[in-house]
Scaffold this active site. Structure first.
Site, PDB file in Angstrom:
ATOM      1  N   ASN A  13       0.801  -1.234   0.000  1.00  0.00           N
ATOM      2  CA  ASN A  13       0.000   0.000   0.000  1.00  0.00           C
ATOM      3  C   ASN A  13       0.830   1.278   0.000  1.00  0.00           C
ATOM      4  O   ASN A  13       0.286   2.369  -0.148  1.00  0.00           O
ATOM      5  CB  ASN A  13      -1.009   0.021   1.163  1.00  0.00           C
ATOM      6  CG  ASN A  13      -1.946  -1.162   1.119  1.00  0.00           C
ATOM      7  OD1 ASN A  13      -2.590  -1.386   0.104  1.00  0.00           O
ATOM      8  ND2 ASN A  13      -1.992  -1.950   2.184  1.00  0.00           N
ATOM      9  N   ASN A  76      10.481  -0.156   5.268  1.00  0.00           N
ATOM     10  CA  ASN A  76       9.160   0.083   5.834  1.00  0.00           C
ATOM     11  C   ASN A  76       8.306  -1.111   5.409  1.00  0.00           C
ATOM     12  O   ASN A  76       7.781  -1.147   4.290  1.00  0.00           O
ATOM     13  CB  ASN A  76       8.563   1.389   5.309  1.00  0.00           C
ATOM     14  CG  ASN A  76       7.220   1.685   5.960  1.00  0.00           C
ATOM     15  OD1 ASN A  76       6.639   0.812   6.606  1.00  0.00           O
ATOM     16  ND2 ASN A  76       6.722   2.889   5.788  1.00  0.00           N
ATOM     17  N   GLU A 100      14.399  -0.096  10.498  1.00  0.00           N
ATOM     18  CA  GLU A 100      12.941  -0.210  10.292  1.00  0.00           C
ATOM     19  C   GLU A 100      12.360   1.201  10.354  1.00  0.00           C
ATOM     20  O   GLU A 100      12.603   1.933  11.319  1.00  0.00           O
ATOM     21  CB  GLU A 100      12.361  -1.088  11.409  1.00  0.00           C
ATOM     22  CG  GLU A 100      10.853  -1.224  11.365  1.00  0.00           C
ATOM     23  CD  GLU A 100      10.316  -2.029  12.556  1.00  0.00           C
ATOM     24  OE1 GLU A 100      11.121  -2.629  13.312  1.00  0.00           O
ATOM     25  OE2 GLU A 100       9.087  -2.033  12.741  1.00  0.00           O
TER      26      GLU A 100
HETATM   27  C1  DQA Z   1       3.275   2.060   8.364  1.00  0.00           C
HETATM   28  C2  DQA Z   1       2.481   1.688   9.620  1.00  0.00           C
HETATM   29  C3  DQA Z   1       1.798   0.342   9.443  1.00  0.00           C
HETATM   30  O1  DQA Z   1       1.063   0.014  10.616  1.00  0.00           O
HETATM   31  C4  DQA Z   1       0.832   0.393   8.272  1.00  0.00           C
HETATM   32  O2  DQA Z   1       0.251  -0.874   8.064  1.00  0.00           O
HETATM   33  C5  DQA Z   1       1.453   0.927   7.033  1.00  0.00           C
HETATM   34  C6  DQA Z   1       2.403   2.013   7.117  1.00  0.00           C
HETATM   35  C7  DQA Z   1       3.871   3.480   8.455  1.00  0.00           C
HETATM   36  O3  DQA Z   1       4.730   3.787   7.636  1.00  0.00           O
HETATM   37  O4  DQA Z   1       3.470   4.265   9.319  1.00  0.00           O
HETATM   38  O5  DQA Z   1       1.082   0.518   5.940  1.00  0.00           O
HETATM   39  O6  DQA Z   1       4.357   1.148   8.230  1.00  0.00           O
END
Ligand code: DQA
Length: 145
Positions: A13, A76, A100
């Protein structure tokens, strides 16, 4: 001596950044983040591989590639942070720095986002600084002792 190579990997996403819940993730696109990272790499003599996938196995394959080609992984893992033993196990085979990164402060959000499978094998964790988190991770790699 050849340049150090940094793999910057992005999970599901994140291709929708800029359109996806901008009140949480901001208005910058993943292309904007890639360009900012490329600038830092160019200024500091780093080679960069920047990738995004919506597929867990593809991310595992990219981590395996990083084992052969990279000196650092900035990742990420997005939603896979909270679900993926496979990504954690792949990262655990990488014996160089792993940062991370989360755009949002996951600890301020729903309880299911408070646990990360990845943090236990990461060198460091950056959350809540928006797109700057990626730059911060690159600077941390450059500043390593
Ligand atoms: C994320 C936080 C995650 O919980 C979420 O599912 C994401 C983005 C962030 O960059 O804040 O897709 O990794």
């Amino acid at each position: 001596m050849s340049n150090a190579t940094v793999f910057i990997l992005n999970g599901p996403n994140l291709n929708l950044l800029g359109q996806r819940q901008p009140e949480i993730y901001g208005f910058l696109t993943l292309k904007d983040i890639e360009a900012a990272c490329q600038d830092i790499c160019d200024q500091n003599g780093l080679d960069m591989v920047f990738a995004q996938s919506n597929h867990e196995g593809e991310l595992v394959d990219l981590i395996h590639r990083a084992r052969l080609e990279a000196d650092c992984i900035i990742m990420n893992p997005a939603a896979y942070t909270h679900t993926s033993v496979a990504i954690r196990d792949a990262l655990a085979t990488f014996d160089k720095p792993i940062y991370e990164v989360h755009l949002s402060n996951v600890h301020q959000r729903e309880a299911f986002r408070h646990h990360s499978y990845v943090s236990g094998v990461a060198t460091g964790v950056i959350a809540g600084f928006g797109a700057f988190g990626y730059s911060a991770a690159l600077l941390a790699f450059l500043a390593r002792e």
